[in-house]
Write an enzyme that holds these catalytic residues in place. Structure first.
Site, PDB file in Angstrom:
ATOM      1  N   SER A  56      -6.236  12.068   0.966  1.00  0.00           N
ATOM      2  CA  SER A  56      -4.877  11.563   0.798  1.00  0.00           C
ATOM      3  C   SER A  56      -3.853  12.562   1.337  1.00  0.00           C
ATOM      4  O   SER A  56      -3.937  12.980   2.473  1.00  0.00           O
ATOM      5  CB  SER A  56      -4.641  11.209  -0.673  1.00  0.00           C
ATOM      6  OG  SER A  56      -3.524  10.368  -0.825  1.00  0.00           O
ATOM      7  N   ASP A  72      -7.130   4.944   0.536  1.00  0.00           N
ATOM      8  CA  ASP A  72      -7.050   6.324   0.047  1.00  0.00           C
ATOM      9  C   ASP A  72      -8.411   6.874  -0.382  1.00  0.00           C
ATOM     10  O   ASP A  72      -9.139   6.253  -1.157  1.00  0.00           O
ATOM     11  CB  ASP A  72      -6.090   6.353  -1.145  1.00  0.00           C
ATOM     12  CG  ASP A  72      -5.634   7.751  -1.492  1.00  0.00           C
ATOM     13  OD1 ASP A  72      -6.488   8.581  -1.850  1.00  0.00           O
ATOM     14  OD2 ASP A  72      -4.420   8.015  -1.421  1.00  0.00           O
TER      15      ASP A  72
END
Length: 278
Positions: free
Chosen positions: A38, A148
């Site tokens: 991320s 993510d």
């Protein structure tokens, strides 16, 4: 001393990684590999291609109106605008051509497995790894739907385990330790105060449920995955130090990164994990 650096996700808290990297370099550490999830993948990728100073200069120069250019109704981040700006800053790199070994971790919703980007377009890898469900659109590559990396692996130590480095240092942005007050430079404190009042009026009520949901998901996954691989040094940052959408706090969070890096290195020296002359 050569180190492998592992950078966890955490949204805006990822700005802390910038301060950590700066401080590690002051101590003389050479970063030879980076693995990130991320926002950790974003900051790690920018560092891997040597553009972190330019990126820091940009984010710390943004005023309130500049920040809002990257939002779209109803106050959601626009990933296309963000990565267009990142493209302008870092250019077009292939991961395999970077001077630092780099891995970005994403999650494939189709196969329900982790995806490690270690080759291919750097920006694509960063975008896939940071596609927070419900906040950013997923990245589609062939038959894969990528989101993510924190959905499955918030702090990816495994990709650097076999690297030729002396230490693995991981930055954990989800620690349950208490938030510490540090002395901030006057100019940073002044700018932060101006931002804070307006920012909280706009976001605190609207995004509170999203924030809590994301943090709960990340915390649960992190607890399960933490025991799999252990870094030599873990820089523990309080989760409550900032919300994932507090992107207006870049100056402050970078300073926190420097503080927590110093703390972890000095503790490692006391515990003889590293020696004073390294």
């Amino acid at each position: 001393m050569k180190i492998s650096l592992v950078l966890s996700g955490g949204g805006a808290r990822g700005y802390i990684h910038i301060g950590v990297i700066e401080e590690l370099k002051k101590y003389g550490f050479e970063i030879v590999s980076i693995s990130g999830t991320s926002m950790g993948a974003v900051i790690g990728g920018i560092e891997a291609c040597g553009k972190l100073d330019e990126y820091k200069k940009w984010i710390t120069s943004l005023d309130f109106l500049d920040l809002f250019k990257f939002y779209k109704p109803p106050f959601k981040l626009d990933s296309n605008k963000i990565f267009k700006k990142l493209s302008d800053i870092i250019g077009n790199y292939k991961i395999e051509e970077l001077p630092i070994k780099y891995t970005a971790v994403a999650t494939d919703l189709t196969t329900k497995k982790e995806v490690w980007f270690q080759r291919g377009n750097l920006l694509t890898a960063m975008k896939a790894s940071s596609a927070i469900p419900g906040v950013f659109e997923p990245v589609k590559i062939n038959n894969r739907i990528l989101v993510d990396g924190g959905v499955l692996n918030l702090m990816p130590v495994a990709p650097v385990m076999s690297d030729m480095s002396d230490l693995i240092i991981a930055v954990n942005l989800y620690s349950d330790r208490n938030v510490l007050d540090i002395k901030l430079p006057k100019d940073i404190k002044k700018k932060q105060t101006i931002f804070e009042e307006v920012w909280n009026r706009i976001f605190s009520e609207k995004e509170d449920i999203v924030d809590k949901s994301i943090n709960l998901m990340m915390e649960t996954i992190f607890r399960y995955r933490c025991a799999e691989y252990t870094p030599d040094i873990e820089i523990k940052v309080p989760q409550k130090i900032a919300k994932w959408y507090d992107f207006h706090r870049s100056l402050e969070l970078i300073e926190y990164g420097k503080f927590f890096a110093r703390e972890a290195i000095e503790n490692a020296r006391k515990e003889d994990i590293i020696s004073e002359n390294k």
